[in-house]
Design an enzyme around this catalytic site. Structure first.
Site, mmCIF file in Angstrom:
data_model
loop_
_atom_site.group_PDB
_atom_site.id
_atom_site.type_symbol
_atom_site.label_atom_id
_atom_site.label_comp_id
_atom_site.label_asym_id
_atom_site.label_seq_id
_atom_site.Cartn_x
_atom_site.Cartn_y
_atom_site.Cartn_z
ATOM 1 N N SER A 1 0.804 -1.025 0.082
ATOM 2 C CA SER A 1 0.103 0.109 -0.025
ATOM 3 C C SER A 1 0.745 1.212 -0.043
ATOM 4 O O SER A 1 1.994 1.213 0.163
ATOM 5 C CB SER A 1 -0.820 -0.020 1.199
ATOM 6 O OG SER A 1 -1.252 1.276 1.573
ATOM 7 N N TYR B 1 -1.802 -1.527 10.352
ATOM 8 C CA TYR B 1 -2.003 -1.285 8.972
ATOM 9 C C TYR B 1 -0.570 -0.963 8.479
ATOM 10 O O TYR B 1 0.106 -1.425 7.327
ATOM 11 C CB TYR B 1 -3.090 -0.679 8.341
ATOM 12 C CG TYR B 1 -3.285 -0.949 6.713
ATOM 13 C CD1 TYR B 1 -4.005 -2.018 6.332
ATOM 14 C CD2 TYR B 1 -2.932 0.116 6.136
ATOM 15 C CE1 TYR B 1 -4.246 -2.089 4.894
ATOM 16 C CE2 TYR B 1 -3.179 -0.168 4.521
ATOM 17 C CZ TYR B 1 -3.936 -1.036 4.152
ATOM 18 O OH TYR B 1 -4.180 -1.250 2.746
HETATM 19 P P1 NAD Z 1 -11.434 -6.544 0.414
HETATM 20 O O1 NAD Z 1 -12.024 -6.212 1.705
HETATM 21 O O2 NAD Z 1 -12.290 -5.985 -0.732
HETATM 22 O O3 NAD Z 1 -10.857 -7.833 -0.011
HETATM 23 C C1 NAD Z 1 -9.975 -8.348 1.117
HETATM 24 C C2 NAD Z 1 -9.747 -9.948 0.881
HETATM 25 O O4 NAD Z 1 -9.184 -10.604 1.587
HETATM 26 C C3 NAD Z 1 -11.434 -10.587 0.742
HETATM 27 O O5 NAD Z 1 -11.407 -11.519 -0.266
HETATM 28 C C4 NAD Z 1 -11.427 -11.380 2.191
HETATM 29 O O6 NAD Z 1 -11.991 -12.515 2.343
HETATM 30 C C5 NAD Z 1 -9.856 -11.686 2.438
HETATM 31 N N1 NAD Z 1 -9.397 -11.837 3.767
HETATM 32 C C6 NAD Z 1 -9.619 -10.988 4.618
HETATM 33 N N2 NAD Z 1 -9.211 -11.744 6.042
HETATM 34 C C7 NAD Z 1 -8.834 -12.750 5.701
HETATM 35 C C8 NAD Z 1 -8.451 -13.953 6.387
HETATM 36 N N3 NAD Z 1 -8.368 -14.007 7.711
HETATM 37 N N4 NAD Z 1 -8.127 -15.064 5.705
HETATM 38 C C9 NAD Z 1 -8.493 -15.260 4.460
HETATM 39 N N5 NAD Z 1 -8.660 -14.095 3.791
HETATM 40 C C10 NAD Z 1 -8.954 -13.226 4.307
HETATM 41 O O7 NAD Z 1 -10.159 -5.529 0.385
HETATM 42 P P2 NAD Z 1 -9.269 -4.739 -0.786
HETATM 43 O O8 NAD Z 1 -9.600 -3.299 -0.924
HETATM 44 O O9 NAD Z 1 -9.423 -5.562 -2.198
HETATM 45 O O10 NAD Z 1 -7.811 -5.269 -0.653
HETATM 46 C C11 NAD Z 1 -7.074 -5.984 -1.005
HETATM 47 C C12 NAD Z 1 -5.531 -5.736 -0.635
HETATM 48 O O11 NAD Z 1 -5.255 -4.579 -1.083
HETATM 49 C C13 NAD Z 1 -5.190 -5.622 1.063
HETATM 50 O O12 NAD Z 1 -4.007 -6.050 1.287
HETATM 51 C C14 NAD Z 1 -5.514 -4.025 1.273
HETATM 52 O O13 NAD Z 1 -4.596 -3.645 2.368
HETATM 53 C C15 NAD Z 1 -4.495 -3.548 -0.162
HETATM 54 N N6 NAD Z 1 -4.965 -2.193 -0.473
HETATM 55 C C16 NAD Z 1 -6.273 -1.873 -0.589
HETATM 56 C C17 NAD Z 1 -6.357 -0.477 -0.705
HETATM 57 C C18 NAD Z 1 -7.650 0.131 -0.921
HETATM 58 O O14 NAD Z 1 -7.764 1.455 -0.840
HETATM 59 N N7 NAD Z 1 -8.784 -0.626 -1.200
HETATM 60 C C19 NAD Z 1 -5.177 0.540 -0.818
HETATM 61 C C20 NAD Z 1 -4.002 -0.092 -0.655
HETATM 62 C C21 NAD Z 1 -3.814 -1.262 -0.494
#
Ligand code: NAD
Length: 256
Positions: free
Chosen positions: A138, A151
């Site tokens: 991130s 985080y």
């Molecule tokens: P999201 O909530 O849409 O998806 C997260 C996924 O992780 C889901 O499929 C969930 O089931 C899975 N997950 C969570 N806890 C779990 C566990 N204990 N065991 C197995 N699976 C688990 O989130 P997203 O926004 O798509 O995030 C995906 C990645 O991108 C993350 O690592 C997040 O930190 C990173 N990210 C997101 C953003 C943003 O703005 N959305 C920005 C930078 C980085």
């Protein structure tokens, strides 16, 4: 034979976008995530792109379940070329109210799972003399924001881990890179908008404008397609000298 990608957290948000993009480009996909319709999502992608898929709901808090997830992938597909460590959770709170159990979960899911999964794929990738490990870190792996201590800590840790894995993987054509997005409109962020509103005592639209996009020069959420494109590039054979790097897709946040 198609290449095989295991993408954690691929039944929602960014992971799902990456999985669909890889399937469109001829990869077989090991879907993974806790969403109750995960198997159905995997099936839809299979029918749409005529690739092989499987699905697991392994809990990434448990290293044994991560090992089983990797073993299942290799057993079903006979290979494992790309690992995308994408699953993650977020929690927003000032330090003095930050629950210890939530801190530990974030470190476990967002950082430790990346270690366990990368370790578990290693023998197979080494045997293949090919492996691409892509960690979804991130902008918070490079910059801090207040109220996100767990985080920010985990995402910085993932970037350090990315560099170390890259060095160890180099002799075996195993690369490791991190992608560092700014804000992406996914279920993770939708929830955060509500939490941030509470923590900062702002309305939800003020959070988007004043807290989130305020730090990006490009005042737009990052498109999932941009992250999926970057992941696909990093997965290529021709990307073998791209390793140990953290690639920002952050609307210019880190340029400041
Ligand atoms: P999201 O909530 O849409 O998806 C997260 C996924 O992780 C889901 O499929 C969930 O089931 C899975 N997950 C969570 N806890 C779990 C566990 N204990 N065991 C197995 N699976 C688990 O989130 P997203 O926004 O798509 O995030 C995906 C990645 O991108 C993350 O690592 C997040 O930190 C990173 N990210 C997101 C953003 C943003 O703005 N959305 C920005 C930078 C980085």
């Amino acid at each position: 034979m198609n290449k095989v990608a295991l993408i954690t957290g691929s039944t929602s948000g960014i992971g799902l976008g990456i999985a669909e993009h890889f399937a469109k480009n001829g990869y077989d996909i090991m879907f993974h995530g806790l969403e109750s319709n995960g198997a159905q999502i995997a099936d839809e992608i299979k029918n749409k792109y005529q690739v092989k898929v499987a699905f697991s709901n392994a809990n990434l808090k448990d290293s044994k379940e991560i090992e089983a997830l990797v073993a299942q992938t290799i057993a079903v597909f006979g290979a494992l070329h790309v690992l995308v460590n994408n699953a993650g959770i977020q929690y927003v709170s000032p330090i003095e109210y930050f629950p210890n159990a939530v801190y530990e979960d974030i470190i476990a899911i967002n950082m430790n799972a990346t270690f366990y999964a990368s370790k578990a794929v290693w023998p197979q990738m080494k045997k293949q003399n090919f492996g691409r490990i892509i960690n979804i870190s991130s902008v918070h792996g490079l910059r801090a924001s207040e109220y996100k201590l767990a985080y920010v800590t985990a995402k910085h840790g993932v970037i350090g881990m990315t560099k170390g894995i890259a060095l160890e993987g180099a002799p075996f054509n195993i690369t490791c890179n991190a992608i560092c997005p700014g804000y992406v409109k996914t279920p993770l962020v939708e929830k955060q908008i509500k939490d941030q509103a509470k923590a900062h005592q702002l309305t939800e639209s003020e959070v988007v404008e004043k807290v989130m996009l305020n730090k990006q020069a490009v005042k737009e959420f990052v498109a999932i397609e941009a992250i999926a494109d970057m992941a696909l590039l990093l997965a290529k054979e021709s990307s073998k000298t791209m390793t140990g790097s953290a690639f920002t897709i952050d609307g210019g946040w880190c340029a400041q």
